[in-house]
Design a protein around this motif. Structure first.
Motif, mmCIF file in Angstrom:
data_model
loop_
_atom_site.group_PDB
_atom_site.id
_atom_site.type_symbol
_atom_site.label_atom_id
_atom_site.label_comp_id
_atom_site.label_asym_id
_atom_site.label_seq_id
_atom_site.Cartn_x
_atom_site.Cartn_y
_atom_site.Cartn_z
ATOM 1 N N ARG A 1 0.854 -1.192 0.000
ATOM 2 C CA ARG A 1 0.000 0.000 0.000
ATOM 3 C C ARG A 1 0.890 1.241 0.000
ATOM 4 O O ARG A 1 1.768 1.397 0.857
ATOM 5 C CB ARG A 1 -0.914 0.007 1.225
ATOM 6 C CG ARG A 1 -1.819 -1.207 1.315
ATOM 7 C CD ARG A 1 -2.718 -1.149 2.539
ATOM 8 N NE ARG A 1 -3.676 -0.045 2.443
ATOM 9 C CZ ARG A 1 -3.831 0.893 3.361
ATOM 10 N NH1 ARG A 1 -3.071 0.902 4.455
ATOM 11 N NH2 ARG A 1 -4.732 1.836 3.200
ATOM 12 N N VAL A 2 0.657 2.118 -0.972
ATOM 13 C CA VAL A 2 1.542 3.265 -1.152
ATOM 14 C C VAL A 2 0.753 4.532 -1.452
ATOM 15 O O VAL A 2 -0.375 4.493 -1.968
ATOM 16 C CB VAL A 2 2.564 3.025 -2.288
ATOM 17 C CG1 VAL A 2 3.529 1.910 -1.915
ATOM 18 C CG2 VAL A 2 1.854 2.696 -3.608
ATOM 19 N N ALA A 3 1.389 5.662 -1.133
ATOM 20 C CA ALA A 3 0.856 6.978 -1.467
ATOM 21 C C ALA A 3 1.900 7.725 -2.279
ATOM 22 O O ALA A 3 3.110 7.535 -2.105
ATOM 23 C CB ALA A 3 0.511 7.759 -0.200
ATOM 24 N N VAL A 4 1.418 8.584 -3.170
ATOM 25 C CA VAL A 4 2.277 9.466 -3.964
ATOM 26 C C VAL A 4 1.650 10.848 -3.926
ATOM 27 O O VAL A 4 0.453 10.997 -4.185
ATOM 28 C CB VAL A 4 2.405 8.985 -5.430
ATOM 29 C CG1 VAL A 4 3.259 9.954 -6.240
ATOM 30 C CG2 VAL A 4 2.988 7.587 -5.485
ATOM 31 N N GLY A 5 2.444 11.854 -3.595
ATOM 32 C CA GLY A 5 1.918 13.208 -3.494
ATOM 33 C C GLY A 5 2.478 14.140 -4.546
ATOM 34 O O GLY A 5 2.880 13.714 -5.635
ATOM 35 N N PRO A 27 7.913 6.674 -10.444
ATOM 36 C CA PRO A 27 9.257 6.242 -10.058
ATOM 37 C C PRO A 27 9.311 5.815 -8.594
ATOM 38 O O PRO A 27 8.488 6.249 -7.773
ATOM 39 C CB PRO A 27 10.115 7.485 -10.306
ATOM 40 C CG PRO A 27 9.170 8.625 -10.224
ATOM 41 C CD PRO A 27 7.850 8.120 -10.724
ATOM 42 N N LEU A 28 10.280 4.985 -8.260
ATOM 43 C CA LEU A 28 10.403 4.479 -6.893
ATOM 44 C C LEU A 28 10.566 5.599 -5.880
ATOM 45 O O LEU A 28 10.086 5.502 -4.749
ATOM 46 C CB LEU A 28 11.609 3.536 -6.787
ATOM 47 C CG LEU A 28 11.584 2.246 -7.611
ATOM 48 C CD1 LEU A 28 12.840 1.444 -7.351
ATOM 49 C CD2 LEU A 28 10.349 1.422 -7.290
ATOM 50 N N SER A 29 11.253 6.669 -6.269
ATOM 51 C CA SER A 29 11.523 7.755 -5.321
ATOM 52 C C SER A 29 10.261 8.484 -4.885
ATOM 53 O O SER A 29 10.289 9.253 -3.920
ATOM 54 C CB SER A 29 12.510 8.754 -5.921
ATOM 55 O OG SER A 29 12.001 9.323 -7.116
ATOM 56 N N ALA A 30 9.138 8.233 -5.558
ATOM 57 C CA ALA A 30 7.878 8.908 -5.226
ATOM 58 C C ALA A 30 7.072 8.170 -4.163
ATOM 59 O O ALA A 30 6.095 8.715 -3.640
ATOM 60 C CB ALA A 30 7.015 9.055 -6.483
ATOM 61 N N LEU A 31 7.469 6.954 -3.799
ATOM 62 C CA LEU A 31 6.609 6.084 -3.001
ATOM 63 C C LEU A 31 6.724 6.309 -1.500
ATOM 64 O O LEU A 31 7.822 6.389 -0.955
ATOM 65 C CB LEU A 31 6.937 4.621 -3.293
ATOM 66 C CG LEU A 31 6.724 4.142 -4.737
ATOM 67 C CD1 LEU A 31 7.248 2.728 -4.902
ATOM 68 C CD2 LEU A 31 5.243 4.212 -5.110
ATOM 69 N N ALA A 32 5.571 6.393 -0.845
ATOM 70 C CA ALA A 32 5.485 6.442 0.616
ATOM 71 C C ALA A 32 4.586 5.294 1.070
ATOM 72 O O ALA A 32 3.529 5.061 0.484
ATOM 73 C CB ALA A 32 4.901 7.771 1.074
ATOM 74 N N ARG A 33 5.002 4.602 2.112
ATOM 75 C CA ARG A 33 4.195 3.496 2.625
ATOM 76 C C ARG A 33 3.026 4.027 3.452
ATOM 77 O O ARG A 33 3.168 4.996 4.194
ATOM 78 C CB ARG A 33 5.046 2.557 3.473
ATOM 79 C CG ARG A 33 6.124 1.851 2.681
ATOM 80 C CD ARG A 33 6.838 0.803 3.517
ATOM 81 N NE ARG A 33 7.975 0.231 2.796
ATOM 82 C CZ ARG A 33 7.888 -0.757 1.900
ATOM 83 N NH1 ARG A 33 6.705 -1.302 1.642
ATOM 84 N NH2 ARG A 33 8.962 -1.205 1.281
ATOM 85 N N ILE A 34 1.872 3.373 3.319
ATOM 86 C CA ILE A 34 0.669 3.752 4.064
ATOM 87 C C ILE A 34 0.519 2.824 5.261
ATOM 88 O O ILE A 34 0.488 1.595 5.099
ATOM 89 C CB ILE A 34 -0.589 3.659 3.179
ATOM 90 C CG1 ILE A 34 -0.470 4.571 1.960
ATOM 91 C CG2 ILE A 34 -1.831 4.013 3.992
ATOM 92 C CD1 ILE A 34 -1.626 4.425 0.972
#
Length: 336
Positions: free
Chosen positions: A83-87, A128-135
């Protein structure tokens, strides 16, 4: 061939239309996200109306939450189902001076979803991977989506300010950003003053965690803030430079006006207002993917949640219109 639906704008100022296209495939260092929710931000209007150098047709949306469903090559550390967020921070170059200095949010080639690549008003997006934040497990996709822009902007501005627990902090505006700013300020231990327009907002402000409420339409904001001792920080979440100008003298010595809500008009503050009391105006962008992840973790630990209204992707026009009208309470979120 697998297809996905997106809410697309074909030309500047045009309405959203639902279109179908091929399912995108992630390349090296990328993942594909099955979008479960995407916030509708006021900044999307700048994309829709070509206020930024975007290209059309356009798929907006930079408050994305969902699950990874495909990985490109070299996508180490992530797995299908995460589960990931991208802002707003949708990736960075890693080689410019700000990136090399560890300040990736100022990247000279910052990748913003909807600008650098198709955004989250879609059933699927490649990032891209650098955009990913875990939820965190405690946060739903609808709750996580607005944290990628509105949440991280207010959280970062406050935690990096001069304010310390017990200090007086004012939040200008009680909308999509402001209602989160009040919650974050309260949980950080500040004495919180909410400043908004109209007495009707008072109950919401106090319920969200404000200790004081100022009606900017009938009260003298500066006088009220100074009567409380002066604010160490004023967090502006409005799109009104006039409101920022009017509140500036409510700061105490060494106080900061933190600007996360923007307006093309200038903030009218003279050197005589800055120098004697050592006051400052500080512009603050949103935050990196790591900042988004820390925002989500803090929210999960402290019970902070955005107040949202949801609409299906097919009703993107209605959701966008409601957001722009200011009637949404307090954040519109599209669901796939």
């Amino acid at each position: 061939m697998h297809t996905v639906r997106s809410a697309q704008v074909s030309a500047p100022g045009a309405a959203f239309e639902i279109v179908s296209g091929p399912l995108p495939e992630p390349g090296r260092g990328q993942v594909r996200i099955a979008v479960e929710a995407c916030g509708v931000c006021r900044t999307d209007s700048a994309f829709v109306n070509a206020g930024y150098p975007v290209t059309f047709p356009l798929v907006a949306g930079h408050e994305i939450a969902g699950r990874i469903d495909a990985l490109g090559e070299d996508a180490e550390g992530w797995a299908a189902g995460d589960r990931v967020a991208v802002g707003w921070f949708g990736g960075n170059c890693g080689v410019c001076v700000p990136c090399r200095a560890g300040e990736a949010i100022y990247c000279e080639r910052l990748q913003v979803p909807g600008w650098a690549y198709p955004g989250g008003f879609s059933e699927s997006v490649v990032v891209p991977l650098s955009a990913l934040a875990r939820i965190p497990d405690a946060i739903t996709a609808v709750e996580a989506a607005p944290m990628g822009c509105a949440g991280v902007a207010t959280f970062n501005a406050l935690r990096r300010s001069a304010a310390r627990p017990g200090d007086l902090v004012a939040v200008l505006g009680l909308g999509g950003l402001g209602h989160l700013g009040v919650q974050f300020a309260n949980r950080m231990g500040f004495e919180v003053v909410a400043v908004a327009r109209g007495a009707a907002r008072a109950d919401d402000a106090l319920a969200l965690g404000a200790h004081h409420y100022i009606d900017g339409t009938t009260e003298d904001v500066v006088a009220r803030l100074q009567a409380l001792g002066g604010a160490t920080a004023v967090l502006n979440t409005t799109n009104s430079s006039a409101a920022m100008t009017a509140a500036f003298d409510g700061l105490r010595h060494g106080g900061e006006l933190l600007v996360v809500g923007v307006d093309p008009a200038p903030i009218e503050v003279s050197p005589f207002q800055l120098v004697p009391g050592g006051k400052s105006v500080h512009g603050h962008p949103s935050g990196t993917a790591r900042d988004v992840e820390e925002t989500l973790r803090f929210a999960a630990l402290t019970g902070i949640r955005p107040i949202t209204e949801t609409a299906p992707l097919a009703e993107a026009n209605a959701a966008y219109t409601r957001m722009m009208s200011g009637e949404a309470r307090y954040r519109m979120v599209l669901t796939s």
